[in-house]
Design an enzyme around this catalytic site. Sequence first.
Site, PDB file in Angstrom:
ATOM      1  N   GLU A  80       0.840  -1.205   0.000  1.00  0.00           N
ATOM      2  CA  GLU A  80       0.000   0.000   0.000  1.00  0.00           C
ATOM      3  C   GLU A  80       0.871   1.250   0.000  1.00  0.00           C
ATOM      4  O   GLU A  80       1.767   1.373   0.819  1.00  0.00           O
ATOM      5  CB  GLU A  80      -0.884   0.016   1.257  1.00  0.00           C
ATOM      6  CG  GLU A  80      -1.696  -1.261   1.427  1.00  0.00           C
ATOM      7  CD  GLU A  80      -2.685  -1.185   2.574  1.00  0.00           C
ATOM      8  OE1 GLU A  80      -3.057  -0.059   2.962  1.00  0.00           O
ATOM      9  OE2 GLU A  80      -3.079  -2.243   3.076  1.00  0.00           O
ATOM     10  N   TYR A  92      -8.608   4.959  -8.443  1.00  0.00           N
ATOM     11  CA  TYR A  92      -8.780   3.511  -8.610  1.00  0.00           C
ATOM     12  C   TYR A  92      -8.741   3.168 -10.099  1.00  0.00           C
ATOM     13  O   TYR A  92      -9.276   3.908 -10.933  1.00  0.00           O
ATOM     14  CB  TYR A  92     -10.137   3.068  -8.043  1.00  0.00           C
ATOM     15  CG  TYR A  92     -10.216   3.125  -6.536  1.00  0.00           C
ATOM     16  CD1 TYR A  92      -9.503   2.227  -5.742  1.00  0.00           C
ATOM     17  CD2 TYR A  92     -11.013   4.078  -5.907  1.00  0.00           C
ATOM     18  CE1 TYR A  92      -9.584   2.272  -4.356  1.00  0.00           C
ATOM     19  CE2 TYR A  92     -11.115   4.134  -4.523  1.00  0.00           C
ATOM     20  CZ  TYR A  92     -10.387   3.229  -3.757  1.00  0.00           C
ATOM     21  OH  TYR A  92     -10.471   3.281  -2.388  1.00  0.00           O
TER      22      TYR A  92
HETATM   23  P1  ADP Z   1      -8.828   1.281   0.070  1.00  0.00           P
HETATM   24  O1  ADP Z   1      -9.125   0.402   1.265  1.00  0.00           O
HETATM   25  O2  ADP Z   1      -9.763   1.045  -1.093  1.00  0.00           O
HETATM   26  O3  ADP Z   1      -7.378   1.181  -0.342  1.00  0.00           O
HETATM   27  P2  ADP Z   1      -8.178   3.879   1.245  1.00  0.00           P
HETATM   28  O4  ADP Z   1      -8.953   4.524   2.352  1.00  0.00           O
HETATM   29  O5  ADP Z   1      -6.822   3.300   1.608  1.00  0.00           O
HETATM   30  O6  ADP Z   1      -9.117   2.786   0.574  1.00  0.00           O
HETATM   31  O7  ADP Z   1      -8.025   4.957   0.084  1.00  0.00           O
HETATM   32  C1  ADP Z   1      -7.206   4.650  -1.010  1.00  0.00           C
HETATM   33  C2  ADP Z   1      -7.591   5.377  -2.285  1.00  0.00           C
HETATM   34  O8  ADP Z   1      -7.601   6.786  -2.091  1.00  0.00           O
HETATM   35  C3  ADP Z   1      -6.566   5.138  -3.378  1.00  0.00           C
HETATM   36  O9  ADP Z   1      -6.838   3.931  -4.099  1.00  0.00           O
HETATM   37  C4  ADP Z   1      -6.721   6.390  -4.254  1.00  0.00           C
HETATM   38  O10 ADP Z   1      -7.707   6.160  -5.270  1.00  0.00           O
HETATM   39  C5  ADP Z   1      -7.221   7.455  -3.285  1.00  0.00           C
HETATM   40  N1  ADP Z   1      -6.208   8.451  -2.903  1.00  0.00           N
HETATM   41  C6  ADP Z   1      -6.435   9.787  -2.859  1.00  0.00           C
HETATM   42  N2  ADP Z   1      -5.361  10.470  -2.456  1.00  0.00           N
HETATM   43  C7  ADP Z   1      -4.382   9.538  -2.221  1.00  0.00           C
HETATM   44  C8  ADP Z   1      -3.010   9.640  -1.776  1.00  0.00           C
HETATM   45  N3  ADP Z   1      -2.441  10.842  -1.477  1.00  0.00           N
HETATM   46  N4  ADP Z   1      -2.296   8.486  -1.652  1.00  0.00           N
HETATM   47  C9  ADP Z   1      -2.870   7.292  -1.939  1.00  0.00           C
HETATM   48  N5  ADP Z   1      -4.157   7.140  -2.347  1.00  0.00           N
HETATM   49  C10 ADP Z   1      -4.916   8.248  -2.483  1.00  0.00           C
HETATM   50 MG    MG Z   2      -5.740   1.394   1.034  1.00  0.00          MG
END
Ligand code: ADP
Ligand code: MG
Length: 156
Positions: A80, A92
């Site tokens: 991650e 995504y």
């Molecule tokens: P998930 O459980 O689906 O991974 P998260 O709460 O970890 O959910 O959020 C991840 C998603 O947030 C990423 O897949 C991306 O689309 C979005 N995102 C937005 N800003 C960021 C960032 N600065 N770093 C990583 N992901 C980010």
């Molecule tokens: Mg995540």
Amino acid sequence: AMRHLPYFCRGEVVKGFGRGSKELGIPTANFSEQVVESFPSDISTGIYYGWACVGNGDVHKMVLSIGWNPFYKNIKKSVETHIIHTFKEDFYGEILSIVITGYIRPEKNFDSLAALISAIQEDIEEAKRQLDLPEHLKLKEDNFFHQPEGKIVNNR
Ligand code: ADP
Ligand code: MG
């Protein structure tokens, strides 16, 4: 932990398992299982730092966790990436390119959410400092980030 570094990796961002990272203000872009499987099997779990870019976008600092994936009863790893940048929208399905340049610490359990968040904030500060050093900064300009997207390459 450093043996495989720098480590280059590119792959699709998939839905994670909803640990609510975003609610903590620290969203983590999860790589697909296929990309995770392509990592060296003996790479240490823990917190790393490096550079990341979404699609053809700018290259930003990042912190990355390689951990045990609760969805697979902790027999598989998850990878991650938290990009140290504020994005207007989620990404995504897009291709995330990363180079892992350094290691911070092993995985830990925390007594409270507050302790977890403050540890991550310290990791982010450490990553920012380390990435300004010439040996890490030079990888920001690596050709890897300017190759056509779409093709999934691991360690080039
Ligand atoms: P998930 O459980 O689906 O991974 P998260 O709460 O970890 O959910 O959020 C991840 C998603 O947030 C990423 O897949 C991306 O689309 C979005 N995102 C937005 N800003 C960021 C960032 N600065 N770093 C990583 N992901 C980010
Ligand atoms: Mg995540």
